[in-house]
Design an enzyme around this catalytic site. Structure first.
Site, mmCIF file in Angstrom:
data_model
loop_
_atom_site.group_PDB
_atom_site.id
_atom_site.type_symbol
_atom_site.label_atom_id
_atom_site.label_comp_id
_atom_site.label_asym_id
_atom_site.label_seq_id
_atom_site.Cartn_x
_atom_site.Cartn_y
_atom_site.Cartn_z
ATOM 1 N N LYS A 1 -0.133 -10.406 16.073
ATOM 2 C CA LYS A 1 0.577 -11.430 15.297
ATOM 3 C C LYS A 1 0.298 -12.831 15.858
ATOM 4 C CE LYS A 1 2.945 -10.736 12.229
ATOM 5 N NZ LYS A 1 2.589 -10.651 10.794
ATOM 6 N N SER B 1 14.077 -1.457 8.298
ATOM 7 C CA SER B 1 13.727 -0.042 8.464
ATOM 8 C C SER B 1 13.369 0.306 9.902
ATOM 9 C CB SER B 1 12.553 0.305 7.539
ATOM 10 O OG SER B 1 11.448 -0.543 7.794
ATOM 11 N N LEU C 1 18.634 -7.637 11.040
ATOM 12 C CA LEU C 1 19.607 -6.543 11.037
ATOM 13 C C LEU C 1 19.387 -5.629 9.842
ATOM 14 C CD1 LEU C 1 22.735 -8.658 11.911
ATOM 15 C CD2 LEU C 1 21.743 -6.899 13.361
ATOM 16 N N LYS D 1 7.804 -11.627 18.993
ATOM 17 C CA LYS D 1 6.974 -10.825 19.907
ATOM 18 C C LYS D 1 5.573 -11.421 20.084
ATOM 19 C CE LYS D 1 9.521 -6.556 19.046
ATOM 20 N NZ LYS D 1 10.630 -7.243 18.376
ATOM 21 N N HIS E 1 0.823 -1.211 0.000
ATOM 22 C CA HIS E 1 0.000 0.000 0.000
ATOM 23 C C HIS E 1 0.857 1.261 0.000
ATOM 24 C CE1 HIS E 1 0.944 -0.057 4.309
ATOM 25 N NE2 HIS E 1 0.547 1.200 4.350
ATOM 26 N N SER E 2 2.183 1.122 0.148
ATOM 27 C CA SER E 2 3.089 2.271 0.112
ATOM 28 C C SER E 2 3.552 2.512 -1.316
ATOM 29 C CB SER E 2 4.312 2.021 1.008
ATOM 30 O OG SER E 2 5.321 2.980 0.753
ATOM 31 N N GLU E 3 3.218 3.653 -1.854
ATOM 32 C CA GLU E 3 3.592 3.982 -3.234
ATOM 33 C C GLU E 3 5.101 3.977 -3.414
ATOM 34 O OE1 GLU E 3 2.591 7.488 -6.494
ATOM 35 O OE2 GLU E 3 2.886 8.038 -4.386
ATOM 36 N N TYR E 4 5.822 4.623 -2.496
ATOM 37 C CA TYR E 4 7.273 4.714 -2.646
ATOM 38 C C TYR E 4 7.944 3.347 -2.543
ATOM 39 C CZ TYR E 4 12.163 5.604 -1.809
ATOM 40 O OH TYR E 4 13.533 5.573 -1.887
ATOM 41 N N VAL F 1 17.079 -1.182 15.403
ATOM 42 C CA VAL F 1 17.852 -0.175 16.143
ATOM 43 C C VAL F 1 19.114 0.236 15.404
ATOM 44 C CG1 VAL F 1 17.022 -0.942 18.389
ATOM 45 C CG2 VAL F 1 19.090 -1.957 17.442
#
Length: 593
Positions: free
Chosen positions: A403, A438, A435, A391, A298-301, A441
């Site tokens: 999740k 986005s 690692l 998690k 859903h993210s254009e970029y 850490v």
């Protein structure tokens, strides 16, 4: 015209060298054997050499200044051929041992001339102001030594762990063991140490760094074999040792054949295809020869970025910009492209943001997963692979709990009785942090280091599991190939790592050991350590890196009803948290305030 003149000049020089050198070597051979100089025999040999050199092999085009082992062998081949051409004309008048003696002398002299010319033309004119050591006395190390010949760096020695190479030398440079290297540079450091072994395991890179960082001011490494560009100078591809190199762990039981059999010639749909995990799965699918890729995001970029990256691949790629929450749009995509394998990586994964946007986290993660699984089952897709997280084990935050509900839905969507009627195999794969993603850490710490600090860590005792993105994605696909439906596979993440130790190591690698590390306190939903199993694993697989978690039965009709009630409570955060707790009793929301 210039090329023609250049060719004429080269051939003329070649004639001159053959004639003069042949007369000299024959004169010496006649002198040694106490025989009268035979001009006719010499002219026949010269004609044979000119014929072989210019007509048969065109070796006059060989560059003496760039002479290599192949150049020397080529010259030898030319003149040995000339030797056999001349034999029929001379064998009655001149003994073969005589001609062979002259040939060996001629080969020695011509190759010596080439080598001398190469050494003179390529002699180093750069002042050597810095010192370096090459770890790895193999082909890559020798190539780097040659490439650095015209740089400001002077190679002082090689280092290698192979006992058969130690105490030998390459181009006059000693090959030392690690122990002798540390002894030699115990008082003064070299400026640069290069690890020139592309196949070196990451665990060995860690031990090398820990052991030899006192020997050199800077340590650089070659990329792995998969990443290296063999046609480019190795010296231009060197990179600093990063924290990824020190923490990465390559699974030894990676079965690429199983992955290829799973993916080859298949139509694969990937949700979240522009994210850190999704985009790497896209790359892996291309490597393993899928037939067609449907990239959903859903993210254009993000979708644009991965589309641009793979647009020149031989795989047919279709980009679809929709949200997995939009069920009708997802339905149309399945109807249009008929995927055989679905890999569901789309999810909100950032713990603090999910805590601040609970309703959206529930909708995106749970509803999105339900839509994908339900539509895949209706379409009789062969396999659905759900990307999960550590998690989800005894979750303390909303993200992990959503999740876990996704895992429950994947496990219970198709009962044992229904498997005969529905061939879709649904599996989940659970693993820890990757690692360089986005939301990890590491990018945050890098930015803080660039800004001069401080580095912020939530708690001095907090630990996390880590794995490189490519390694995790390969194991995800391998686990997907194993699944028969209803399993939650768990990837072996090794030992957990203290985040404060990670921060210190990054400071050390950047040369900024005095950067302050500031502890800010645990955030909402954050716990000190993560787990990969609720209980003991239910079973093993043929691979040590992948185990199977115990299945949890949850009546699918009740689960659908409980999820529907959860969605009805949108806007009432307290009620939604209570309903999450009802569905996942082990959910213990950590406010940490």
């Amino acid at each position: 015209m210039k090329n023609i003149l250049n060719s004429i000049t080269k051939s003329s020089l070649n004639y001159f060298i053959i004639i003069v050198l042949s007369f000299i070597t024959f004169w010496w051979t006649f002198f040694i054997f106490h025989r009268e100089f035979d001009v006719g025999a010499v002219l026949i040999v010269i004609l044979a050499r000119v014929f072989a050199s210019t007509i048969l092999f065109n070796d006059y085009n060989l560059s003496w200044s760039k002479a290599s082992t192949w150049t020397f062998l080529s010259k030898s081949y030319v003149y040995i051929t000339a030797f056999f051409i001349s034999l029929p004309f001379l064998y009655r008048d001149v003994h073969i041992y005589f001609l062979a003696s002259e040939l060996f002398l001629y080969l020695f002299v011509i190759n010596y001339l080439m080598y001398s010319y190469q050494a003179i033309v390529n002699r180093v004119r750069v002042e050597k102001t810095k010192t370096m050591v090459i770890y790895g006395a193999g082909n890559s190390g020798v190539r780097l030594e040659r490439e650095f010949a015209h740089s400001e760096y002077r190679v002082v020695c090689f280092c290698d762990d192979d006992a058969n190479l130690q105490n030998r030398s390459i181009n006059g440079l000693s090959i030392l063991s690690r122990e002798k290297l540390k002894e030699r540079f115990s008082q003064t450091k070299v400026d640069l140490l290069i690890v020139a072994i592309p196949t070196l395991e990451k665990s060995l890179i860690r031990s090398l760094y820990d052991e030899l960082q006192e020997v050199a001011h800077t340590i650089k490494i070659l990329p792995s074999l998969e990443q290296i560009f063999k046609d480019d100078p190795f010296s231009k591809q060197l990179k600093d040792i990063g924290v990824e190199d020190l923490l990465a762990r390559h699974p030894k039981d990676l079965d690429k054949t199983a992955i290829r059999n799973f993916l080859k010639e298949k139509t694969v749909l990937i949700t979240g295809a522009g994210g850190s995990i999704g985009s790497e799965i896209v790359r892996q699918c291309i490597l393993f020869d899928v037939k067609k890729l449907i990239l959903v995001d859903h993210s254009e970029y993000n979708l644009y970025a991965i589309e641009q990256e793979v647009e020149h691949s031989e795989v047919e790629v279709v980009s679809v910009m929709i949200s997995v929450v939009d069920k009708e749009s997802v339905q149309r995509v399945f109807e249009m492209h008929s995927p055989q394998i679905v890999i569901h990586a789309a999810a909100y994964k950032h713990v603090p943001l999910c805590e601040e946007n609970i309703s959206q986290a529930i909708k995106n993660n749970i509803v999105g997963t339900k839509n994908i699984i339900d539509i895949a089952c209706d379409a009789k897709v062969q396999k659905v692979v759900l990307i999960s997280t550590d998690k989800a084990v005894r979750p303390t935050n909303v993200m992990g709990t959503t999740k876990r509900i996704c895992e429950l839905y994947a496990q219970n969507k198709i009962s044992q009785e229904d498997k005969k009627n529905n061939p879709t195999e649904i599996v989940a794969v659970r693993f820890g942090n990757v690692l360089g993603s986005s939301g990890s850490v590491i990018p945050k710490f890098k930015a803080q280091l660039q800004n001069g600090g401080p580095i912020t860590v939530t708690h001095p005792e907090i630990t996390r599991y880590f794995m490189l993105i490519p390694e995790a994605c390969e194991l995800v696909l391998q686990a997907g190939s194993l699944g028969k439906g209803g399993e939650v596979f768990i990837l072996d993440m090794g030992e957990p790592i203290k985040i404060v130790d990670l921060a210190k190591k990054m400071c050390e690698l950047s040369g900024k050991k005095d950067i302050e590390i500031k502890f800010t306190g645990l955030r909402t939903g954050e716990k000190l350590y993560e787990e990969l199993l609720l209980d003991e694993s239910e079973g093993t697989t043929p691979y040590e890196s992948i185990t199977v978690g115990k299945s949890t039965h949850y009546d699918i009709d009740k689960l659908n009803s409980d999820i529907a009630k959860l969605l009805e409570l949108e806007g009432d955060t307290k009620a939604q948290l209570q309903q999450l707790k009802y569905i996942v009793p082990e959910f213990n929301h950590m406010v940490n305030r």
